[in-house]
Write a protein that holds these residues in place. Structure first.
Motif: not given
Length: 294
Positions: A27-38, A267-283
């Motif tokens: 409800i509070f993490t994945y749903k807002p994330l998907i909505q931000s992408l939309q 929301s587009a900038i937020a998505t870019v930031l999310f991808i950067v965070l995800l990539a850094i954490t994955a590395v």
């Protein structure tokens, strides 16, 4: 012979304990994330009853915007300075607080206390410290015969001011985690190194520092994510200025979404930031983690 639990009972027990947490995450993490992408694929302003699908146009606009390079530069400088500086200062403080000296307990409390304070309150407090006319820092510099910079209005000094305040607030957290790790270092290893003729610096470099690897990895992940998402101190002290000298990606997301009202672009900038965070954490998880565990 012990009776085996039925599979449905195991799943029921799992849902009983994990279900509420999973529901909250959805409800509070994945749903807002998907909505931000939309929303990032729409041309939509906050308060507008209509939205138009524009595909990747928001992303193209951000990547081609002349101000984007400066925002990215400010974000990188701020992140590197706060993460690197915070970990170095935190480790130094932890080594100092790990000594058996009088007043160590009080010193530990004083060091950690700023971390639990509100970022807005800390920012407002330090505004008075950096005030060039009436601030404590300005008075000290004048007493030393030095003219202090105009921290608020000079874009070359505003970012260092924010970095200093951020480090002051958060270095106690790093010191606390490092202190716990230092106290868990086996004493027999240090005694063995001492018997082999290793001095204090050699023991720290060859024994203590490698054992702090998992803690360093944990702190590098948490402090990096926290730094990239920093907002409150910037909002309280500079509001991204002067001349966007302290505008990071996180602050630009707020400014575009709530000050300008371009929710789709934000929301587009937020998505870019999310991808950067995800990539850094994955590395960090895939490559760095393997090198710090023994």
């Amino acid at each position: 012979m012990r009776k085996r639990r039925a599979p449905w009972k195991t799943w029921l027990l799992f849902l009983l304990f994990a279900g509420p947490n999973v529901a909250l995450l959805i409800i509070f993490t994945y749903k807002p994330l998907i909505q931000s992408l939309q929303y990032s694929l729409l041309q939509w302003n906050i308060g507008s009853a209509t939205a138009r699908f524009i595909g990747l146009e928001n992303y193209v606009s951000w990547f081609t915007d002349p101000t984007t390079a400066n925002v990215v530069r400010v974000t990188v400088v701020f992140t590197v300075a706060t993460v690197g500086g915070g970990m170095a200062l935190g480790l130094a403080l932890a080594l100092l607080l790990n000594r058996k000296l009088r007043g160590t307990g009080l010193a530990r409390t004083v060091v950690v206390a700023p971390f639990v304070l509100s970022g807005v309150a800390v920012g407002l407090l330090w505004l008075f410290v950096f005030d060039p006319n009436f601030g404590v820092l300005g008075a000290l510099l004048k007493a030393a015969g030095v003219s202090g910079p105009d921290w608020y209005n000079d874009p070359h000094w505003a970012l260092p001011m924010i970095i200093i305040v951020y480090l002051w607030k958060n270095v106690g957290y790093v010191a606390l985690i490092y202190l716990a790790a230092l106290q868990a270092v086996p004493k027999d290893l240090l005694e063995a190194a001492n018997l082999d003729g290793a001095g204090a610096f050699a023991s720290f470099r060859n024994v203590v520092l490698p054992l702090l690897g998992p803690t360093t990895f944990f702190l590098s992940v948490t402090t990096l994510l926290s730094s990239l998402q920093s907002f409150d101190i910037i909002q309280a002290m500079t509001r991204g200025g002067p001349l966007e000298g302290t505008t990071t990606l996180m602050y630009q997301i707020y400014e575009e979404g709530f000050a300008v009202g371009r929710a789709g672009y934000s929301s587009a900038i937020a998505t870019v930031l999310f991808i950067v965070l995800l990539a850094i954490t994955a590395v960090q998880m895939l490559f760095v983690q393997k090198k710090v565990h023994y």
